[in-house]
Design a protein around this motif. Structure first.
Motif, PDB file in Angstrom:
ATOM      1  N   ALA A  98      -4.597   4.801  -5.918  1.00  0.00           N
ATOM      2  CA  ALA A  98      -5.464   5.372  -6.376  1.00  0.00           C
ATOM      3  C   ALA A  98      -6.655   6.719  -6.004  1.00  0.00           C
ATOM      4  CB  ALA A  98      -6.981   4.438  -6.574  1.00  0.00           C
ATOM      5  N   SER A  99      -5.981   6.787  -4.882  1.00  0.00           N
ATOM      6  CA  SER A  99      -6.506   8.309  -4.509  1.00  0.00           C
ATOM      7  C   SER A  99      -5.680   9.685  -4.792  1.00  0.00           C
ATOM      8  CB  SER A  99      -7.119   7.792  -2.914  1.00  0.00           C
ATOM      9  OG  SER A  99      -6.380   8.760  -1.638  1.00  0.00           O
ATOM     10  N   ARG A 100      -4.961   9.570  -4.125  1.00  0.00           N
ATOM     11  CA  ARG A 100      -3.695  10.351  -4.175  1.00  0.00           C
ATOM     12  C   ARG A 100      -3.439  10.868  -6.134  1.00  0.00           C
ATOM     13  NH1 ARG A 100       1.379  10.153  -0.769  1.00  0.00           N
ATOM     14  NH2 ARG A 100       2.179  11.590  -2.162  1.00  0.00           N
ATOM     15  N   LEU A 102      -6.419  10.297  -7.630  1.00  0.00           N
ATOM     16  CA  LEU A 102      -7.627  11.303  -8.700  1.00  0.00           C
ATOM     17  C   LEU A 102      -7.377  12.305  -8.410  1.00  0.00           C
ATOM     18  CD1 LEU A 102     -10.105   8.057  -9.179  1.00  0.00           C
ATOM     19  CD2 LEU A 102      -8.445   9.228 -10.852  1.00  0.00           C
ATOM     20  N   THR A 103      -6.860  12.879  -6.524  1.00  0.00           N
ATOM     21  CA  THR A 103      -7.034  13.611  -6.479  1.00  0.00           C
ATOM     22  C   THR A 103      -5.866  14.854  -7.139  1.00  0.00           C
ATOM     23  OG1 THR A 103      -6.124  12.499  -3.899  1.00  0.00           O
ATOM     24  CG2 THR A 103      -7.693  14.218  -3.828  1.00  0.00           C
ATOM     25  N   ARG A 104      -4.873  14.390  -7.400  1.00  0.00           N
ATOM     26  CA  ARG A 104      -3.788  15.773  -8.406  1.00  0.00           C
ATOM     27  C   ARG A 104      -5.037  15.639  -9.168  1.00  0.00           C
ATOM     28  NH1 ARG A 104       1.012  12.132  -7.800  1.00  0.00           N
ATOM     29  NH2 ARG A 104       0.733  12.481  -5.782  1.00  0.00           N
TER      30      ARG A 104
END
Lengths: 178, 206
Positions: A98-100, A102-104
């Motif tokens: 999820a963090s990858r 959302l950073t994109r």
């Protein structure tokens, strides 16, 4: 549906599934831990559950380590390790992806705010249920209930370090008052 | 990963104008492991405050705003929040190896300690003095949890958020009193709560 033979698999199944449903963190999952460990599988008695909750609060580290204690009482060191990893790894993997994601994507979406608005009352309801269930497990006497309520008031009204409250409870307990 | 998250155009422009609060270069895996182990072992009754102090103030690996944004993500994911936090922070700093190092630091050392306590409890749990002490500590621990619930509830009450309070009470009854399974309750409650949140948002903007 659930494996009944090997206790390690029972732990992995129980906590692996719980991991993905633990909205509001480990303390919000306490009713489910109690339901499975005390009511359904009889891994622990009511008193042991209260003791384990107390030990987990006495120790440093994340609250989730209460599952380490449950795992140990079911299957020793292997059980402790299995329960802890099962409770942490599925959601940790989810968090990683999820963090990858959302950073994109851009941070302009309004969904995070909506999801948060929806989940906050839910997780408070779960925490309140946790409080009720540990109260019922721990407070077998009127004196115990009174000490619990006093601890709640002191914790809410002062900025006293929680450890002092636990310590005071332990001393009161040793005197045989509770 | 870490550079990508701070390299968005507005952030870059902002950094060019004002010398923004400086952050140190991202840590290696060993530094991540040690830092999270320290925060975790210091964290009695919750690790979050120690994580913020360690990451933002002590090591300066992130600014306070970056920390808040990253934590917001961990907050609405299921599972232990602080475990999610360690994985997300670790991966920002050092990809999958960083995520594993931070997670291992957060969970490993206190888990060893708790396992020792569990063994002691299994052996001496029936000793009378220890039983009495634990009974007292339980009362304190339960009291702490009750105070946390009240502190979380106060904003809803102050905002007179009737819908939020109804959802909260309904979940409390289903889980705490009726003792329904968590999965079943959430599969019903999450869609309803989401739908309410969407409707409320629409009405607020309309």
């Amino acid at each position: 549906m659930t494996p009944n033979g090997n206790p390690i698999w029972a732990l992995v199944w129980t906590f692996g599934l719980m991991s993905l449903f633990a909205v509001g963190g480990a303390n919000a999952a306490i009713p489910e831990m109690h339901r499975v460990a005390v009511d359904i599988r009889h891994w622990l008695t009511e008193r042991q559950f209260a003791d384990i909750y107390a030990i987990s609060q006495l120790s440093p580290g994340p609250n989730v380590l209460i599952v380490t204690l449950i795992g140990y009482s079911v299957a020793g060191v292997a059980g402790a390790l299995a329960a802890t990893l099962a409770m942490c790894v599925p959601t940790a993997a989810l968090a990683y992806y999820a963090s990858r994601l959302l950073t994109r994507s851009s941070g302009k979406s309004r969904w995070p705010a909506i999801i948060q608005a929806a989940l906050v009352p839910l997780s408070i309801g779960l925490m309140a249920a946790s409080a009720l269930i540990v109260t019922q497990a721990a407070d077998r006497t009127w004196a115990a209930l009174l000490v619990t309520l006093a601890a709640a008031v002191v914790a809410a009204k002062t900025r006293l370090n929680p450890l002092w409250i636990l310590l005071a409870g332990g001393i009161l307990g040793l005197t045989g008052l509770i | 990963m870490w550079l990508m998250s701070t390299d968005s155009p507005p952030a870059a422009a902002h950094a060019a104008e004002i010398p923004a609060p400086t952050t140190n270069p991202p840590p290696g895996v060993l530094a991540l492991f040690v830092a999270f182990a320290k925060m975790s072992l210091a964290g009695f009754g919750g690790v979050l405050a120690f994580a913020r102090r360690g990451i933002v103030e002590e090591h300066r690996w992130m600014t306070a705003d970056e920390f808040n944004e990253t934590f917001a993500l961990c907050h609405f994911l299921p599972g232990p929040n602080i475990v999610n936090l360690s994985v997300v922070f670790g991966s920002r700093f050092g990809g999958i190896a960083g995520a594993i190092a931070a997670f291992a630091g957060l969970v490993g050392p206190p888990m060893l300690l708790v396992t020792v306590l569990a063994a002691l409890y299994a052996r001496y749990g029936d000793v009378d003095a220890l039983r009495r002490i634990l009974a007292g500590v339980s009362c304190g621990a339960v009291g702490l949890l009750i105070s946390v619930v009240f502190k979380m509830m106060m904003p809803l009450i102050k905002r007179r958020d009737v819908i939020g309070l109804v959802v909260m009470v309904a979940v409390f009854i289903a889980i705490g009193l009726v003792r329904l399974p968590l999965q079943a309750v959430l599969l019903v409650a999450i869609p309803i709560s989401l739908a309410i949140a969407v409707v409320v948002r629409r009405r607020a903007t309309a």
